[in-house]
Design an enzyme around this catalytic site. Structure first.
Site, PDB file in Angstrom:
ATOM      1  N   SER A 162       1.864 -13.678  19.615  1.00  0.00           N
ATOM      2  CA  SER A 162       2.313 -15.045  19.875  1.00  0.00           C
ATOM      3  C   SER A 162       2.270 -15.326  21.368  1.00  0.00           C
ATOM      4  O   SER A 162       2.442 -14.419  22.190  1.00  0.00           O
ATOM      5  CB  SER A 162       3.737 -15.252  19.344  1.00  0.00           C
ATOM      6  N   ASP A 191     -13.065 -16.609   4.957  1.00  0.00           N
ATOM      7  CA  ASP A 191     -14.196 -15.910   5.565  1.00  0.00           C
ATOM      8  C   ASP A 191     -14.442 -14.559   4.901  1.00  0.00           C
ATOM      9  O   ASP A 191     -15.587 -14.098   4.813  1.00  0.00           O
ATOM     10  CB  ASP A 191     -13.954 -15.705   7.060  1.00  0.00           C
ATOM     11  N   ASP A 220     -19.841 -15.599   8.446  1.00  0.00           N
ATOM     12  CA  ASP A 220     -18.412 -15.862   8.297  1.00  0.00           C
ATOM     13  C   ASP A 220     -17.530 -14.707   8.754  1.00  0.00           C
ATOM     14  O   ASP A 220     -16.397 -14.918   9.168  1.00  0.00           O
ATOM     15  CB  ASP A 220     -18.104 -16.197   6.828  1.00  0.00           C
ATOM     16  N   CYS A 222     -10.024 -27.505  11.343  1.00  0.00           N
ATOM     17  CA  CYS A 222     -11.349 -27.044  11.762  1.00  0.00           C
ATOM     18  C   CYS A 222     -12.143 -28.115  12.499  1.00  0.00           C
ATOM     19  O   CYS A 222     -13.213 -27.829  13.052  1.00  0.00           O
ATOM     20  CB  CYS A 222     -12.126 -26.543  10.546  1.00  0.00           C
TER      21      CYS A 222
END
Length: 338
Positions: free
Chosen positions: A149, A99, A59, A21
């Site tokens: 992806s 979150d 969040d 983060c």
């Protein structure tokens, strides 16, 4: 970059410019980007179904389906924070699920988000990352059903998570009230230890344990205690997230620096200079609206340390979590550290 094989000792953190983060866009810059967008969303929501949106950087978003049920959605992904691919997957999944818990919900389904330098790192490592994410999601009782992806110069992994929540029991960051204590459910210091790990290769199992521990039980305890206001402590540090909560709620958050717990080795890592750029940017931003004059620069950096998959900051007391401050009527500053 030269391709490596599964037989090489691969340090994933060396393939990313940041880690965890701490690689977030700085909070002040992000606020500038998002300013005014919430008004546009509200124009398209005349029924008021959007209970939590862009306004205060909460969040997760929450949309009411009916009087007794709301759906919440969130997404989180980042570059490697540790070298072990399985642990990185576990940490990233726990962070994304956090979150949901910080909003008072329970996760229902997650979708993998994977960016991989396919010509550089072997796919065996990517498989381990995904396996770690699957195992943590299973622990949370959350289905994982596919994902997306891309080929990317830097490895990145995380999840988009959908959950359910009672619309009358949502934990929000704008619901704080004066006179309520602030509780913190995990110790700080994850950021400086991760930065030291990236620089030296030294492994800190207790930091990995903290990052992979789900915030499910603290969230349940917060709801049982009648809490209505909470957030999780991640990339903006304790001071950044406490400041966001206070500004959104129209109160002042008072943080008692002596009451804040830290992981073993965090202060030593700081003294050795293992401070991320994200942490320094956090502190620079917090100083624009907070009074930190009562603590040293070292203490302020630890309080602003960019966490990855940190604990919950709850407006209220919950069992087993130290009280690290309180909410006061709004004064000259939204945040005060003593």
């Amino acid at each position: 970059m030269t391709a490596v094989t599964s037989q090489d000792r691969i340090r994933l953190t060396q393939y990313a410019h940041g880690g965890g983060c701490a690689c977030k866009i700085p909070p002040g810059e992000l606020e500038d980007v998002l300013r005014g967008l919430g008004d546009a969303v509200r124009v398209r929501d005349p029924a008021g179904a959007l209970l939590v949106g862009l306004d205060h950087g909460d969040d997760a978003t929450v949309v009411r389906l009916n009087e007794g049920l709301a759906v919440l959605a969130t997404v989180d992904f980042f570059t490697p924070v540790v070298d072990d691919p399985y642990d990185w997957g576990r940490i990233a999944a726990a962070n994304a699920l956090s979150d949901v818990y910080a909003t008072g919900g329970r996760p229902l389904v997650g979708l993998n988000l994977l960016a991989w330098p396919r010509g550089v790192l072997p796919f065996e490592l990517a498989r381990e990352v995904l396996r770690g994410g699957l195992e943590v999601a299973a622990e949370a009782g959350c289905h994982v059903a596919g994902g997306h992806s891309v080929d990317d110069p830097e490895p990145k992994y995380g999840m988009a998570v959908t959950g359910l929540v009672d619309p009358g029991r949502v934990l929000r960051n704008d619901a704080g009230a004066p006179g309520v204590p602030l509780s913190l459910t995990k110790p700080l210091g994850i950021g400086v230890l991760n930065t030291k790990h990236k620089a030296t290769g030294e492994v800190f199992p207790h930091a990995v344990e903290a990052m992979t521990r789900l915030n499910r039980e603290p969230a349940e305890a917060a709801l049982a205690a009648g809490a209505v206001c909470a957030t999780d402590v991640t990339g903006f540090g304790l001071l950044g997230h406490a400041g966001k909560l206070a500004r959104a709620s129209g109160v002042t958050a008072l943080i008692d620096s002596a009451a804040v717990p830290y992981l073993d080795g965090a202060r030593q890592a700081l003294r050795e200079g293992h401070v991320s750029g994200g942490t320094r940017r956090n502190l620079e931003w917090v100083r624009t609206y907070g009074d930190l004059s009562a603590v040293s620069e070292e203490e302020a950096l630890l309080l602003a340390d960019a966490q990855t998959s940190g604990g919950l900051l709850v407006a209220g007391e919950i069992p087993g979590a130290p009280v690290v401050g309180e909410l006061l009527p709004r004064g000259d500053h939204a945040l005060v550290v003593r």
